[in-house]
Design a protein around this motif. Structure first.
Motif, mmCIF file in Angstrom:
data_model
loop_
_atom_site.group_PDB
_atom_site.id
_atom_site.type_symbol
_atom_site.label_atom_id
_atom_site.label_comp_id
_atom_site.label_asym_id
_atom_site.label_seq_id
_atom_site.Cartn_x
_atom_site.Cartn_y
_atom_site.Cartn_z
ATOM 1 N N PHE A 1 12.222 1.110 12.072
ATOM 2 C CA PHE A 1 13.517 1.169 12.759
ATOM 3 C C PHE A 1 13.331 1.200 14.273
ATOM 4 C CE2 PHE A 1 15.650 2.028 8.766
ATOM 5 C CZ PHE A 1 16.888 1.450 8.992
ATOM 6 N N PHE A 2 12.313 1.915 14.729
ATOM 7 C CA PHE A 2 12.033 1.940 16.173
ATOM 8 C C PHE A 2 11.667 0.541 16.676
ATOM 9 C CE2 PHE A 2 8.845 2.223 19.584
ATOM 10 C CZ PHE A 2 9.632 2.826 20.579
ATOM 11 N N LEU A 3 10.800 -0.148 15.937
ATOM 12 C CA LEU A 3 10.388 -1.498 16.326
ATOM 13 C C LEU A 3 11.557 -2.475 16.280
ATOM 14 C CD1 LEU A 3 6.952 -1.588 14.449
ATOM 15 C CD2 LEU A 3 7.287 -1.545 16.935
ATOM 16 N N CYS A 4 12.432 -2.311 15.287
ATOM 17 C CA CYS A 4 13.638 -3.147 15.184
ATOM 18 C C CYS A 4 14.510 -2.962 16.425
ATOM 19 C CB CYS A 4 14.418 -2.765 13.922
ATOM 20 S SG CYS A 4 16.082 -3.443 13.831
ATOM 21 N N VAL B 1 19.352 7.216 5.427
ATOM 22 C CA VAL B 1 19.426 7.175 3.964
ATOM 23 C C VAL B 1 18.046 7.150 3.312
ATOM 24 C CG1 VAL B 1 19.503 4.660 3.619
ATOM 25 C CG2 VAL B 1 20.803 6.170 2.076
ATOM 26 N N PHE B 2 17.021 6.779 4.072
ATOM 27 C CA PHE B 2 15.658 6.823 3.530
ATOM 28 C C PHE B 2 15.244 8.247 3.154
ATOM 29 C CE2 PHE B 2 15.189 2.551 5.274
ATOM 30 C CZ PHE B 2 14.367 1.941 4.329
ATOM 31 N N LEU B 3 15.907 9.244 3.727
ATOM 32 C CA LEU B 3 15.620 10.637 3.369
ATOM 33 C C LEU B 3 15.902 10.903 1.889
ATOM 34 C CD1 LEU B 3 17.164 12.425 6.480
ATOM 35 C CD2 LEU B 3 14.731 12.308 5.902
ATOM 36 N N ILE C 1 8.602 7.725 4.719
ATOM 37 C CA ILE C 1 9.546 8.031 5.797
ATOM 38 C C ILE C 1 8.944 7.704 7.159
ATOM 39 C CG2 ILE C 1 8.971 10.467 6.284
ATOM 40 C CD1 ILE C 1 12.506 9.044 5.729
ATOM 41 N N THR C 2 7.609 7.828 7.288
ATOM 42 C CA THR C 2 6.942 7.470 8.546
ATOM 43 C C THR C 2 7.019 5.966 8.793
ATOM 44 O OG1 THR C 2 5.409 9.337 8.312
ATOM 45 C CG2 THR C 2 4.777 7.578 9.832
ATOM 46 N N TYR D 1 0.806 -1.223 0.000
ATOM 47 C CA TYR D 1 0.000 0.000 0.000
ATOM 48 C C TYR D 1 0.845 1.281 0.000
ATOM 49 C CZ TYR D 1 -3.841 -3.129 1.068
ATOM 50 O OH TYR D 1 -4.760 -4.142 1.010
ATOM 51 N N LEU D 2 2.057 1.186 -0.557
ATOM 52 C CA LEU D 2 2.916 2.369 -0.612
ATOM 53 C C LEU D 2 3.252 2.729 -2.046
ATOM 54 C CD1 LEU D 2 4.736 4.511 0.816
ATOM 55 C CD2 LEU D 2 6.592 2.834 0.648
ATOM 56 N N ASP D 3 2.994 3.966 -2.415
ATOM 57 C CA ASP D 3 3.463 4.516 -3.680
ATOM 58 C C ASP D 3 4.747 5.279 -3.377
ATOM 59 O OD1 ASP D 3 3.940 6.233 -5.909
ATOM 60 O OD2 ASP D 3 1.853 5.945 -6.526
ATOM 61 N N ARG D 4 5.811 5.014 -4.134
ATOM 62 C CA ARG D 4 7.105 5.617 -3.792
ATOM 63 C C ARG D 4 7.097 7.144 -3.891
ATOM 64 N NH1 ARG D 4 11.541 4.135 -8.502
ATOM 65 N NH2 ARG D 4 10.717 5.413 -10.187
#
Length: 457
Positions: free
Chosen positions: A49-52, A406-408, A42-43, A32-35
């Motif tokens: 990353f927080f859950l990881c 780097v996701f930025l 980013i959300t 359900y993500l369009d790039r």
């Protein structure tokens, strides 16, 4: 049985809830993500990353749970078409050529489509989807990677999704192999074995490798296997395995001079010879008089034509623009200089650092590759994955932060002309450089305190 399950749930309630939440976020990311939706991208990345972090914090010694979690996260992507990359179309294209006994290094997709002499299943669709840059250039993927593409094409069932699933399974198996040899190597170096899960549960690794079908994981599987054998002083066995790594992705080539002082001159010559022979054997089925020129030309394009998520280059480009230079002039001039800077850096770390221990060797590799990326004109997010795995065997952790920051860079995909936002890139690199400086100062302070205590004692 039910009693045991309920008992396990009570003991691991929070981690299991974190695992389920991660699965839901990965499912959203995959389906359900369009790039172009950067705020959502980013959300989701930040949440994952927080859950990881929390999963590793709560269950770092629970190997089975973390391994199961990593496998489940990867299987979420199994049947979905990659959303953030179109490279897989070229992978299947090259694989189809290899299956037909056609050398993928000798003709561009443009030429094949224009001439119409080679039959490829779903050729028009793949050609239209792979992108203009890929379509007009020769293949730049090394020989072992080509054989993996052919394997995917063989089991594809003449459908894109069949090839995608096959490649995903190869990449997932490679990641499990990294956990196996990575834990062994960490224990051999007297490091905490749970550190390997900063690779295996890392959202960048899961999204870019399993999700987007980049083969860095396969390269790193052979690389970590080879480094484990080197830690056991089995250099002769390690050499062909390292050659397989290079034959998937060329990145480990940059590390070869670092082994000279680690192995000593005589062993190093044997090591390099076996690597060279293995690579030549893998190249032999693809060799022709045009191959070297075509491959060198394609690789050269990465230094002089492409730019994405650069750091130092963007500063130089802005200075050049202020002085009236055009962008194409700047990137070509910088592309001619940067290989020499890279060679100089590699030689300095090869001859000025002892690299005697495996840990010091990993540290030199980490810095060499970091500096190389800082001077590169193109740093795709999945490139950082190599830094992540290297960092786990050192005392530095900035690569883990970089794998999140780097996701930025994907902000560029939120606009039709893929224009980068220099302000966003500045945030990314300020975070990374700031944390690198912090780690250097912290480690130097620890060394100073250790030296003082040793003197007092």
């Amino acid at each position: 049985m039910l009693v045991k399950i309920l008992s396990y749930y009570r003991l691991h309630k929070i981690p299991i809830l974190l695992l389920v939440a991660s699965l839901l976020f990965y499912y959203t990311f995959a389906y359900y993500l369009d790039r172009t939706d950067f705020p959502k991208l980013i959300t989701l990345a930040a949440a994952l990353f927080f859950l990881c972090y929390k999963l590793i914090q709560f269950e770092k010694w629970n190997f089975k749970l973390l391994l199961t979690a990593g496998i489940l996260f990867r299987f979420v992507f199994l049947f979905v078409t990659p959303m953030l990359s179109q490279d897989f179309h070229r992978f299947i294209w090259d694989g189809e050529l290899v299956l037909q006994g056609i050398n993928p290094y000798l003709q561009t997709p443009n030429t094949i489509i224009e001439e119409g002499t080679i039959l490829i299943e779903n050729a028009a669709q793949m050609y239209a989807s792979m992108g203009e840059i890929s379509a007009k250039n020769f293949s730049n993927y090394p020989p072992l990677n080509q054989l993996l593409f052919a394997l995917a094409a063989l089991f594809s069932g003449k459908s894109a999704i069949g090839g995608i699933v096959t490649m995903r399974l190869i990449i997932i198996l490679a990641d499990i192999g990294i956990v196996y040899f990575g834990r062994k190597l960490l224990l051999k170096l007297n490091l905490s074995s749970h550190l390997i899960f900063w690779y295996f549960l890392n959202p960048l690794v899961i999204i870019e490798l399993t999700g987007n079908l980049h083969f860095e994981g396969v390269m790193l599987f052979f690389f970590i296997w080879s480094m484990y054998l080197i830690s056991l002083k089995k250099y002769i066995l390690a050499a062909p395995i390292l050659a397989f790594s290079i034959a998937v992705k060329l990145v480990p080539l940059i590390f070869l001079p670092l082994f000279l002082r680690h192995l000593g001159f005589k062993k190093a010559i044997q090591f390099y010879t076996i690597i060279g022979i293995t690579i030549l054997a893998l190249l032999l089925p693809f060799y022709s008089s045009e191959f070297i020129n075509n491959y060198a030309t394609t690789i050269g394009l990465w230094f002089s034509n492409f730019e994405f998520n650069a750091s130092i280059y963007n500063i130089i480009k802005k200075i050049a623009e202020f002085n009236g230079n055009k962008n194409w002039e700047t990137i070509r001039a910088f592309g001619k200089i940067s290989p020499y800077i890279t060679i100089t850096v590699v030689l300095l770390f090869s001859f000025l650092k002892s690299n005697k221990t495996v840990t010091s060797l990993f540290t030199s590799m980490l810095w060499v590759l970091t500096i190389y990326y800082f001077i590169s004109t193109t740093v795709h997010p999945w490139y950082i994955i190599s830094l992540v795995i290297l960092s786990l065997f050192t005392r530095f952790r900035y690569a883990i932060l970089w794998s999140a920051a780097v996701f930025l860079s994907y902000w560029a995909y939120s606009n039709p002309d893929f224009t980068e936002h220099l302000g966003i890139l500045t945030i990314e690199y300020t975070l990374i450089l700031g944390y690198i400086l912090y780690e250097i100062l912290r480690l130097n302070k620890q060394k100073l305190l250790f030296s003082k205590n040793k003197t007092v004692n």
